[in-house]
Scaffold this motif. Sequence first.
Motif, mmCIF file in Angstrom:
data_model
loop_
_atom_site.group_PDB
_atom_site.id
_atom_site.type_symbol
_atom_site.label_atom_id
_atom_site.label_comp_id
_atom_site.label_asym_id
_atom_site.label_seq_id
_atom_site.Cartn_x
_atom_site.Cartn_y
_atom_site.Cartn_z
ATOM 1 N N GLY A 213 10.020 11.479 -9.805
ATOM 2 C CA GLY A 213 9.960 10.131 -10.394
ATOM 3 C C GLY A 213 10.136 9.071 -9.324
ATOM 4 N N HIS A 214 10.098 9.498 -8.046
ATOM 5 C CA HIS A 214 10.280 8.483 -7.014
ATOM 6 C C HIS A 214 9.057 7.579 -6.885
ATOM 7 N N ILE A 215 9.305 6.342 -6.500
ATOM 8 C CA ILE A 215 8.239 5.411 -6.112
ATOM 9 C C ILE A 215 8.629 4.920 -4.721
ATOM 10 N N GLY A 216 7.636 4.817 -3.820
ATOM 11 C CA GLY A 216 8.012 4.754 -2.409
ATOM 12 C C GLY A 216 8.809 6.036 -2.180
ATOM 13 N N PHE A 217 9.847 5.964 -1.391
ATOM 14 C CA PHE A 217 10.741 7.126 -1.282
ATOM 15 C C PHE A 217 12.081 6.808 -1.935
ATOM 16 N N ASN B 128 3.192 -1.496 3.874
ATOM 17 C CA ASN B 128 3.259 -0.165 3.284
ATOM 18 C C ASN B 128 4.641 0.122 2.737
ATOM 19 N N LEU B 129 4.659 1.033 1.785
ATOM 20 C CA LEU B 129 5.922 1.341 1.118
ATOM 21 C C LEU B 129 6.931 2.035 2.013
ATOM 22 N N ASP B 130 6.447 2.952 2.859
ATOM 23 C CA ASP B 130 7.433 3.823 3.492
ATOM 24 C C ASP B 130 6.900 4.495 4.751
ATOM 25 N N GLU B 131 7.791 5.133 5.453
ATOM 26 C CA GLU B 131 7.439 5.885 6.669
ATOM 27 C C GLU B 131 8.517 6.940 6.913
ATOM 28 N N SER C 181 5.656 19.493 1.906
ATOM 29 C CA SER C 181 5.468 20.524 2.932
ATOM 30 C C SER C 181 4.019 21.002 2.979
ATOM 31 N N ARG C 182 3.241 20.702 1.908
ATOM 32 C CA ARG C 182 1.830 21.113 1.924
ATOM 33 C C ARG C 182 1.048 20.423 3.030
ATOM 34 N N PHE C 183 1.572 19.312 3.531
ATOM 35 C CA PHE C 183 0.887 18.597 4.606
ATOM 36 C C PHE C 183 1.323 19.063 5.996
ATOM 37 N N LEU D 42 0.823 -1.218 0.000
ATOM 38 C CA LEU D 42 0.000 0.000 0.000
ATOM 39 C C LEU D 42 0.854 1.264 0.000
ATOM 40 N N ALA D 43 0.239 2.348 -0.461
ATOM 41 C CA ALA D 43 0.932 3.629 -0.583
ATOM 42 C C ALA D 43 0.159 4.700 0.179
ATOM 43 N N THR D 44 0.841 5.775 0.484
ATOM 44 C CA THR D 44 0.178 6.921 1.118
ATOM 45 C C THR D 44 0.240 8.117 0.150
ATOM 46 N N GLY D 45 0.146 9.328 0.677
ATOM 47 C CA GLY D 45 0.158 10.517 -0.178
ATOM 48 C C GLY D 45 -1.255 10.910 -0.555
ATOM 49 N N SER D 46 -1.373 11.981 -1.334
ATOM 50 C CA SER D 46 -2.710 12.477 -1.654
ATOM 51 C C SER D 46 -3.395 11.626 -2.718
ATOM 52 N N THR D 47 -2.640 11.010 -3.608
ATOM 53 C CA THR D 47 -3.263 10.304 -4.735
ATOM 54 C C THR D 47 -4.184 9.146 -4.301
ATOM 55 N N PRO D 48 -3.755 8.264 -3.370
ATOM 56 C CA PRO D 48 -4.614 7.099 -3.079
ATOM 57 C C PRO D 48 -5.790 7.348 -2.138
ATOM 58 N N LEU E 230 1.028 1.994 -6.139
ATOM 59 C CA LEU E 230 2.088 3.009 -6.156
ATOM 60 C C LEU E 230 1.535 4.369 -6.568
ATOM 61 N N GLY E 231 2.072 5.437 -5.953
ATOM 62 C CA GLY E 231 1.906 6.776 -6.498
ATOM 63 C C GLY E 231 3.238 7.125 -7.143
ATOM 64 N N ILE E 232 3.345 8.329 -7.665
ATOM 65 C CA ILE E 232 4.631 8.746 -8.241
ATOM 66 C C ILE E 232 4.930 10.172 -7.796
ATOM 67 N N GLY E 233 6.165 10.390 -7.373
ATOM 68 C CA GLY E 233 6.562 11.729 -6.949
ATOM 69 C C GLY E 233 7.038 12.560 -8.140
ATOM 70 N N HIS E 234 7.169 13.864 -7.920
ATOM 71 C CA HIS E 234 7.610 14.741 -9.017
ATOM 72 C C HIS E 234 9.036 14.434 -9.458
ATOM 73 N N ASP F 109 0.552 18.270 -12.971
ATOM 74 C CA ASP F 109 1.937 18.324 -12.472
ATOM 75 C C ASP F 109 2.644 16.969 -12.538
ATOM 76 N N LYS F 110 1.883 15.896 -12.794
ATOM 77 C CA LYS F 110 2.506 14.570 -12.913
ATOM 78 C C LYS F 110 2.704 14.165 -14.384
ATOM 79 N N ALA F 111 2.216 14.989 -15.318
ATOM 80 C CA ALA F 111 2.183 14.579 -16.725
ATOM 81 C C ALA F 111 3.575 14.327 -17.310
HETATM 82 C C1 F6R Z 1 3.816 7.320 -0.482
HETATM 83 C C2 F6R Z 1 4.838 7.172 -1.500
HETATM 84 C C3 F6R Z 1 5.201 8.253 -2.443
HETATM 85 C C4 F6R Z 1 3.998 8.964 -3.060
HETATM 86 C C5 F6R Z 1 4.459 10.089 -3.973
HETATM 87 C C6 F6R Z 1 3.280 10.836 -4.570
HETATM 88 O O1 F6R Z 1 3.708 6.138 0.276
HETATM 89 O O2 F6R Z 1 5.406 6.140 -1.541
HETATM 90 O O3 F6R Z 1 5.998 7.704 -3.465
HETATM 91 O O4 F6R Z 1 3.249 8.026 -3.764
HETATM 92 O O5 F6R Z 1 5.253 10.983 -3.270
HETATM 93 O O6 F6R Z 1 2.625 11.506 -3.543
HETATM 94 P P1 F6R Z 1 1.237 12.229 -3.804
HETATM 95 O O7 F6R Z 1 0.242 11.158 -4.031
HETATM 96 O O8 F6R Z 1 0.963 12.980 -2.529
HETATM 97 O O9 F6R Z 1 1.426 13.112 -4.981
#
Ligand code: F6R
Length: 250
Positions: free
Chosen positions: A137-141, A65-68, A166-168, A34-40, A131-135, A201-203
């Motif tokens: 390109g990270h997956i998990g951290f 879960n992927l990370d903490e 930091s928005r959180f 499982l993943a966290t973040g705003s997407t799921p 999985l979500g994806i960070g700006h 912003d993820k495109a």
């Molecule tokens: C969260 C995680 C991260 C997020 C990524 C996108 O468990 O592993 O890779 O998926 O930072 O975060 P959001 O969904 O907030 O844009």
Amino acid sequence: MKIISAPDYQSMSRKAANIISAQVILFPDSVLGLATGSTPVGVYKQLINWFEKGDIDFSRIHSVNLDEYCGLPVEHEQSYRYYMDHNFFNHVNVPKANTNVPNGLAKDFDAECRRYDKVIAQLGGIDLQLLGIGHTGHIGFNEPDEDFDKTTHCVKLKQQTIEANSRFFANEDEVPKYALTMGIKAIMQAKKLLLIANGADKAEILYRSLFGPITPSVPASILQLHNDVTIVADEEALSVIREKCPEAIG
Ligand code: F6R
């Protein structure tokens, strides 16, 4: 690789939840990554809704879960354990003992990472990893330029990730600088991967990850080598792919 388009966030969430739901109905003993973040958030809301209607039973699943974040107590609203409990676990019938999140308060992070690898191994690996994806390109951290063959490890978060997250928090200084994350190796060993993305912003990073060179500088690019990966994304997140390789979208 299958790319599924959704008109908006709600539809993306529903389609992804359908895939998870099918997994749990077909294989009630599944190990869900499982993943966290705003997407799921919307995916979890949808799954809770179907659980409440009696359509899904989570009593036999296990989760990893992927990370903490390092250093946040579990009662901290931004800790990923808190997020998972409040956005999902507390609302469905998965036994808490079946749920796993790395311990960001461990005294010895290396030992905690080895313990977490063992948990995943003892469960027999992950059946479906969300999985979500960070700006970046990270997956998990798993941030850019790390080895692809790492298992669970401690990472120093990139400035771009700290800024995005930091928005959180009340301000950027409060964002933890380190996190524990499942490695790319464990993610790639999952039987099925389900990547979700929304928003313009993820495109660009989604396009680079799925159609650019496979390189540690774009961690998610490794997903191109997985033989069962599904991407569910809204049209905004798919806009660059839609422009450059529309035939790839199913
Ligand atoms: C969260 C995680 C991260 C997020 C990524 C996108 O468990 O592993 O890779 O998926 O930072 O975060 P959001 O969904 O907030 O844009």
